[in-house]
Scaffold this motif. Sequence first.
Motif, mmCIF file in Angstrom:
data_model
loop_
_atom_site.group_PDB
_atom_site.id
_atom_site.type_symbol
_atom_site.label_atom_id
_atom_site.label_comp_id
_atom_site.label_asym_id
_atom_site.label_seq_id
_atom_site.Cartn_x
_atom_site.Cartn_y
_atom_site.Cartn_z
ATOM 1 N N PRO A 89 -2.722 2.521 -2.369
ATOM 2 C CA PRO A 89 -4.034 2.380 -1.733
ATOM 3 C C PRO A 89 -5.115 2.059 -2.757
ATOM 4 C CG PRO A 89 -2.891 4.300 -0.876
ATOM 5 C CD PRO A 89 -2.088 3.814 -2.040
ATOM 6 N N GLU A 90 -6.180 1.418 -2.293
ATOM 7 C CA GLU A 90 -7.287 1.040 -3.171
ATOM 8 C C GLU A 90 -7.802 2.251 -3.940
ATOM 9 O OE1 GLU A 90 -11.518 -1.437 -2.955
ATOM 10 O OE2 GLU A 90 -10.275 -1.159 -1.153
ATOM 11 N N GLY A 91 -8.029 2.046 -5.235
ATOM 12 C CA GLY A 91 -8.506 3.119 -6.099
ATOM 13 C C GLY A 91 -7.408 3.806 -6.878
ATOM 14 N N GLN A 92 -6.154 3.641 -6.445
ATOM 15 C CA GLN A 92 -5.010 4.233 -7.152
ATOM 16 C C GLN A 92 -4.288 3.119 -7.899
ATOM 17 O OE1 GLN A 92 -2.529 6.639 -4.560
ATOM 18 N NE2 GLN A 92 -4.298 7.251 -3.329
ATOM 19 N N ALA A 93 -4.766 2.832 -9.088
ATOM 20 C CA ALA A 93 -4.305 1.665 -9.829
ATOM 21 C C ALA A 93 -2.827 1.743 -10.184
ATOM 22 C CB ALA A 93 -5.117 1.513 -11.104
ATOM 23 N N SER A 94 -2.064 0.785 -9.699
ATOM 24 C CA SER A 94 -0.672 0.645 -10.100
ATOM 25 C C SER A 94 -0.244 -0.782 -9.793
ATOM 26 C CB SER A 94 0.246 1.647 -9.385
ATOM 27 O OG SER A 94 0.249 1.422 -7.993
ATOM 28 N N GLY A 95 0.839 -1.215 -10.402
ATOM 29 C CA GLY A 95 1.264 -2.592 -10.180
ATOM 30 C C GLY A 95 2.698 -2.818 -10.583
ATOM 31 N N VAL A 96 3.248 -3.915 -10.073
ATOM 32 C CA VAL A 96 4.612 -4.322 -10.401
ATOM 33 C C VAL A 96 4.548 -5.596 -11.220
ATOM 34 C CG1 VAL A 96 6.851 -5.016 -9.509
ATOM 35 C CG2 VAL A 96 5.512 -3.305 -8.280
ATOM 36 N N LEU A 97 5.077 -5.546 -12.435
ATOM 37 C CA LEU A 97 5.181 -6.731 -13.275
ATOM 38 C C LEU A 97 6.324 -7.601 -12.766
ATOM 39 C CD1 LEU A 97 4.561 -8.407 -15.846
ATOM 40 C CD2 LEU A 97 6.116 -6.862 -17.078
ATOM 41 N N LEU A 98 6.034 -8.859 -12.473
ATOM 42 C CA LEU A 98 7.066 -9.796 -12.024
ATOM 43 C C LEU A 98 7.690 -10.409 -13.270
ATOM 44 C CD1 LEU A 98 5.137 -11.437 -9.041
ATOM 45 C CD2 LEU A 98 6.346 -9.248 -9.165
ATOM 46 N N ARG A 99 8.879 -9.893 -13.633
ATOM 47 C CA ARG A 99 9.461 -10.225 -14.933
ATOM 48 C C ARG A 99 10.263 -11.518 -14.949
ATOM 49 N NH1 ARG A 99 9.485 -7.357 -19.385
ATOM 50 N NH2 ARG A 99 11.224 -8.674 -20.011
ATOM 51 N N ALA A 100 11.005 -11.807 -13.890
ATOM 52 C CA ALA A 100 11.890 -12.968 -13.951
ATOM 53 C C ALA A 100 12.300 -13.408 -12.559
ATOM 54 C CB ALA A 100 13.140 -12.652 -14.785
ATOM 55 N N ALA A 155 0.821 -1.210 0.000
ATOM 56 C CA ALA A 155 0.000 0.000 0.000
ATOM 57 C C ALA A 155 0.855 1.260 0.000
ATOM 58 C CB ALA A 155 -0.934 -0.021 1.209
ATOM 59 N N ARG A 156 1.818 1.308 -0.891
ATOM 60 C CA ARG A 156 2.759 2.427 -1.016
ATOM 61 C C ARG A 156 2.930 2.763 -2.491
ATOM 62 N NH1 ARG A 156 8.200 0.646 1.000
ATOM 63 N NH2 ARG A 156 7.570 -1.387 0.178
ATOM 64 N N PRO A 157 3.572 3.880 -2.817
ATOM 65 C CA PRO A 157 3.841 4.180 -4.230
ATOM 66 C C PRO A 157 4.587 3.035 -4.909
ATOM 67 C CG PRO A 157 4.284 6.104 -2.880
ATOM 68 C CD PRO A 157 4.023 4.966 -1.925
ATOM 69 N N VAL A 158 4.167 2.724 -6.117
ATOM 70 C CA VAL A 158 4.717 1.572 -6.824
ATOM 71 C C VAL A 158 6.232 1.686 -7.043
ATOM 72 C CG1 VAL A 158 4.303 2.494 -9.157
ATOM 73 C CG2 VAL A 158 4.274 0.014 -8.761
ATOM 74 N N ILE A 159 6.753 2.899 -7.155
ATOM 75 C CA ILE A 159 8.187 3.096 -7.368
ATOM 76 C C ILE A 159 8.978 2.713 -6.115
ATOM 77 C CG2 ILE A 159 9.961 4.723 -8.134
ATOM 78 C CD1 ILE A 159 7.706 4.071 -10.143
ATOM 79 N N GLU A 160 8.349 2.769 -4.968
ATOM 80 C CA GLU A 160 8.996 2.309 -3.740
ATOM 81 C C GLU A 160 8.912 0.792 -3.619
ATOM 82 O OE1 GLU A 160 7.424 4.228 -0.308
ATOM 83 O OE2 GLU A 160 7.673 6.256 -1.109
ATOM 84 N N PHE A 210 -7.396 -1.555 -9.607
ATOM 85 C CA PHE A 210 -8.041 -0.507 -8.829
ATOM 86 C C PHE A 210 -8.502 -1.011 -7.465
ATOM 87 C CE2 PHE A 210 -8.157 0.935 -13.144
ATOM 88 C CZ PHE A 210 -8.092 2.317 -13.087
ATOM 89 N N GLY A 211 -8.317 -2.281 -7.205
ATOM 90 C CA GLY A 211 -8.762 -2.876 -5.953
ATOM 91 C C GLY A 211 -7.728 -2.766 -4.851
ATOM 92 N N PRO A 212 -7.891 -3.561 -3.789
ATOM 93 C CA PRO A 212 -6.965 -3.498 -2.658
ATOM 94 C C PRO A 212 -5.549 -3.880 -3.068
ATOM 95 C CG PRO A 212 -8.961 -4.720 -2.100
ATOM 96 C CD PRO A 212 -8.964 -4.531 -3.577
ATOM 97 N N PRO A 213 -4.538 -3.303 -2.435
ATOM 98 C CA PRO A 213 -3.142 -3.673 -2.728
ATOM 99 C C PRO A 213 -2.850 -5.090 -2.237
ATOM 100 C CG PRO A 213 -3.237 -2.228 -0.827
ATOM 101 C CD PRO A 213 -4.622 -2.257 -1.398
ATOM 102 N N GLY A 214 -1.782 -5.658 -2.776
ATOM 103 C CA GLY A 214 -1.368 -6.988 -2.346
ATOM 104 C C GLY A 214 -2.123 -8.114 -3.005
ATOM 105 N N HIS A 215 -2.766 -7.826 -4.138
ATOM 106 C CA HIS A 215 -3.458 -8.862 -4.897
ATOM 107 C C HIS A 215 -2.771 -9.049 -6.248
ATOM 108 C CE1 HIS A 215 -6.458 -8.193 -1.825
ATOM 109 N NE2 HIS A 215 -7.114 -9.256 -2.243
ATOM 110 N N ALA A 216 -3.048 -10.186 -6.881
ATOM 111 C CA ALA A 216 -2.460 -10.487 -8.182
ATOM 112 C C ALA A 216 -3.306 -9.898 -9.299
ATOM 113 C CB ALA A 216 -2.352 -12.000 -8.368
ATOM 114 N N TYR A 217 -2.645 -9.270 -10.259
ATOM 115 C CA TYR A 217 -3.288 -8.833 -11.488
ATOM 116 C C TYR A 217 -2.665 -9.651 -12.615
ATOM 117 C CZ TYR A 217 -4.036 -5.958 -15.689
ATOM 118 O OH TYR A 217 -4.343 -5.520 -16.961
ATOM 119 N N VAL A 218 -3.477 -10.482 -13.256
ATOM 120 C CA VAL A 218 -2.994 -11.350 -14.326
ATOM 121 C C VAL A 218 -3.669 -10.939 -15.627
ATOM 122 C CG1 VAL A 218 -2.773 -13.726 -15.156
ATOM 123 C CG2 VAL A 218 -2.718 -13.257 -12.687
#
Length: 216
Positions: free
Chosen positions: A96-107, A16-21, A72-80
């Motif tokens: 936080p919920e509503g602020q859509a962002s994510g980390v792609l798990l590349r390798a 639940a923090r900025p995706v860059i962090e 756009f949902g709660p943080p800590g969930h998988a987006y596939v």
Amino acid sequence: MTDVPERMPLNRDFFARPVIEVAPELLGRTLVRHTPDGPIELRLTEVEAYDGENDPGSHAYRGRTARNATMFGPPGHAYVYFIYGMWFSLNAVCAPEGQASGVLLRAGKIIRGAELAAARRPKARSANELAKGPARLATALDIDRSLDGVDLCRGGDAPLTLLQGDPPDPALVRHGPRTGVGGDGAHHPWRYWIADDPTVSPYRRHVPRRRATSAT
């Protein structure tokens, strides 16, 4: 799961923090996939950050759709998501919920269940190639859209969990442009990887697709 620190799931506040962090701090964490045939575990070695409606490279840049709703949902969930009509990619939802962002798990490096991953990736020439790239990672871990929205913080026998794992020395963390991203998002240095790790995928810059032209 046990109470050994590195085997404890990452908590909701971590995501639940900025995706860059969040993105660089996911390196070295352990991704656990419980499959019908047994568990597969992977140590993350490469990720990319996508900052939602602030990022032209993000699926959420133009707002919420049926495809990206999980972001756009709660943080800590998988987006596939499904890409190019062939492959799946796995992301961890952040902010936080509503602020859509994510980390792609590349390798990552398979550290448990290598025989199960290899059965799903028969063309891999070595153990280092089993999850070397986002599509390979998803294939090796038997990840598809049925896992979209899964809670990565639940632990136990959850289909997917992200554990504390073994983060690398910060001096080994590198960053640069994201692979294959063009346009206004091309130069964001939001790809992060562990230096000299053989499971990190090669960087490829964006190459615009050529439109077919008819003969005259």
